[in-house]
Design a protein around this motif. Sequence first.
Motif, short mmCIF file in Angstrom:
data_model
loop_
_atom_site.label_atom_id
_atom_site.label_comp_id
_atom_site.label_asym_id
_atom_site.label_seq_id
_atom_site.Cartn_x
_atom_site.Cartn_y
_atom_site.Cartn_z
N PRO A 293 0.83 -1.21 0.00
CA PRO A 293 0.00 0.00 0.00
C PRO A 293 0.86 1.26 0.00
CG PRO A 293 -0.07 -1.06 2.14
CD PRO A 293 0.71 -1.96 1.25
N THR A 294 0.40 2.29 -0.72
CA THR A 294 1.12 3.57 -0.73
C THR A 294 0.28 4.65 -0.05
OG1 THR A 294 0.23 4.12 -2.92
CG2 THR A 294 2.38 3.00 -2.86
N ALA A 295 -0.88 4.26 0.48
CA ALA A 295 -1.74 5.19 1.22
C ALA A 295 -2.13 4.49 2.52
CB ALA A 295 -2.98 5.51 0.40
N ILE A 296 -1.68 5.01 3.65
CA ILE A 296 -1.95 4.34 4.92
C ILE A 296 -2.62 5.29 5.91
CG2 ILE A 296 -0.08 2.63 4.68
CD1 ILE A 296 1.50 4.39 6.70
N THR A 297 -3.57 4.70 6.65
CA THR A 297 -4.27 5.48 7.68
C THR A 297 -3.32 5.74 8.84
OG1 THR A 297 -6.38 4.54 7.07
CG2 THR A 297 -6.22 5.41 9.29
N VAL A 298 -3.21 7.00 9.21
CA VAL A 298 -2.34 7.33 10.35
C VAL A 298 -3.11 7.86 11.55
CG1 VAL A 298 -0.25 7.71 8.98
CG2 VAL A 298 -1.81 9.62 9.40
N ALA A 299 -4.37 8.26 11.33
CA ALA A 299 -5.16 8.77 12.45
C ALA A 299 -6.64 8.68 12.13
CB ALA A 299 -4.80 10.22 12.75
N GLU A 300 -7.42 8.53 13.19
CA GLU A 300 -8.87 8.55 13.05
C GLU A 300 -9.45 8.96 14.41
OE1 GLU A 300 -10.05 4.57 12.01
OE2 GLU A 300 -9.14 3.73 13.79
N ALA A 301 -10.70 9.43 14.38
CA ALA A 301 -11.37 9.83 15.61
C ALA A 301 -12.19 8.65 16.11
CB ALA A 301 -12.27 11.03 15.32
N PRO A 302 -12.59 8.64 17.38
CA PRO A 302 -13.43 7.54 17.87
C PRO A 302 -14.70 7.37 17.02
CG PRO A 302 -12.66 8.88 19.70
CD PRO A 302 -12.23 9.58 18.45
N GLY B 95 -12.66 12.70 10.05
CA GLY B 95 -11.55 12.59 10.99
C GLY B 95 -10.44 11.65 10.53
N LEU B 96 -10.69 10.91 9.46
CA LEU B 96 -9.68 9.98 8.96
C LEU B 96 -8.52 10.75 8.32
CD1 LEU B 96 -9.27 6.84 8.37
CD2 LEU B 96 -10.09 7.38 6.07
N VAL B 97 -7.31 10.35 8.65
CA VAL B 97 -6.12 10.98 8.04
C VAL B 97 -5.27 9.90 7.39
CG1 VAL B 97 -4.07 12.41 8.42
CG2 VAL B 97 -6.12 12.79 9.81
N VAL B 98 -4.99 10.06 6.12
CA VAL B 98 -4.26 9.04 5.34
C VAL B 98 -2.99 9.67 4.77
CG1 VAL B 98 -4.39 7.49 3.35
CG2 VAL B 98 -6.43 7.86 4.76
N MET B 99 -1.87 9.04 5.08
CA MET B 99 -0.58 9.51 4.56
C MET B 99 -0.31 8.81 3.24
SD MET B 99 1.27 11.55 6.45
CE MET B 99 2.46 12.64 5.68
N ILE B 100 0.16 9.55 2.26
CA ILE B 100 0.37 8.93 0.94
C ILE B 100 1.79 9.16 0.40
CG2 ILE B 100 -2.06 9.09 0.26
CD1 ILE B 100 -1.25 11.52 -1.51
N ASP B 101 2.22 8.17 -0.36
CA ASP B 101 3.44 8.29 -1.18
C ASP B 101 3.07 7.60 -2.49
OD1 ASP B 101 5.94 8.49 -2.26
OD2 ASP B 101 6.95 7.22 -0.79
N ASP B 102 2.15 8.23 -3.22
CA ASP B 102 1.53 7.59 -4.39
C ASP B 102 2.34 7.83 -5.67
OD1 ASP B 102 -0.55 6.59 -2.88
OD2 ASP B 102 -2.03 8.08 -3.52
N LEU B 103 2.40 6.77 -6.46
CA LEU B 103 3.12 6.85 -7.74
C LEU B 103 2.38 7.77 -8.71
CD1 LEU B 103 5.49 5.60 -9.40
CD2 LEU B 103 3.88 3.79 -10.08
N LEU B 104 3.15 8.55 -9.48
CA LEU B 104 2.60 9.37 -10.56
C LEU B 104 3.19 8.85 -11.87
CD1 LEU B 104 3.07 12.92 -8.96
CD2 LEU B 104 0.89 11.71 -9.26
N THR B 105 2.31 8.54 -12.81
CA THR B 105 2.78 8.00 -14.09
C THR B 105 2.16 8.79 -15.24
OG1 THR B 105 0.98 6.42 -14.09
CG2 THR B 105 3.07 5.65 -13.19
N THR B 106 2.71 8.60 -16.44
CA THR B 106 2.20 9.34 -17.60
C THR B 106 0.92 8.72 -18.15
OG1 THR B 106 3.65 8.04 -18.98
CG2 THR B 106 4.45 10.21 -18.34
N GLY B 107 0.73 7.42 -17.90
CA GLY B 107 -0.48 6.76 -18.39
C GLY B 107 -1.22 6.11 -17.24
#
Length: 190
Positions: free
Chosen positions: A60-69, A79-91
């Motif tokens: 996964p390149t998008a992971i949940t790092v925080a959420e509220a009760p 309240g969901l917070v997702v950290m990303i390091d997503d690939l960018l491609t031309t196609g």
Amino acid sequence: MATPTSIFCSLLLLLFLSCVTSSDQGNAYLISSRIVSRATAEKQSHFRFYFHDIVRGPNPTAITVAEAPGTNASATLFGLVVMIDDLLTTGPENNSRSVGRAQGFYASAEIEKMGLLMAMNFVFTDGKYNGSIIAILGHNELLSPVREMSIVGGRGMFRFAHGYVQARTHWMDQNTHNAIVEYNIFVNHY
Ligand SMILES: *[C@@H]1O[C@H](CO)[C@@H](O)[C@H](O)[C@H]1NC(C)=O
Ligand SMILES: *[C@@H]1O[C@H](CO)[C@@H](O)[C@H](O)[C@H]1NC(C)=O
Ligand SMILES: *[C@@H]1O[C@H](CO)[C@@H](O)[C@H](O)[C@H]1NC(C)=O
């Protein structure tokens, strides 16, 4: 009694003081300031990238790092917070030419409707843009066909960048929520 010498000395002192005060008005930390020609050509570049948001799977390149009760009980996952390091491609294919990564986070920021706060850098790793960055901050109403977000700055080739991006969901898996999003970037820069 004001003698010519004392008048001369007073004038000298005034001159000295005015020099000291004028040179001290912020100039201690201002390195340079100059008029930049209004004729400087600002260009607008249009890029099109595909953004691979992989939430589930072996890598996964998008992971949940925080959420509220209350996040799971919220229809919009508020309240969901997702950290990303997503690939960018031309196609749209994940094995098409890779141009960089979208790094940052998105967060569910709307209670009533599906609306994300996006805060991310498009970090280029390809060709002449390698090392340059476009910084994006915006509101992403996920269910709309086209979402517009702001370009708030940049680095390298994109110094002084401003402009906007348009995001369109190209593909989304209803089970995993993995998605491929088309980003059209309209960036003004020098
Ligand atoms: C919300 O749901 C996810 C996945 O179903 C689970 O991992 C998480 O622990 C839940 N969080 C809360 C606060 O209940
Ligand atoms: C790339 O896409 C293919 C086909 O959709 C998929 O099977 C594969 O797991 C993907 N690879 C990565 C690294 O996400
Ligand atoms: C991009 O720049 C990095 C650091 O300067 C370098 O290691 C890398 O090989 C470059 N990549 C390409 C595709 O030019």
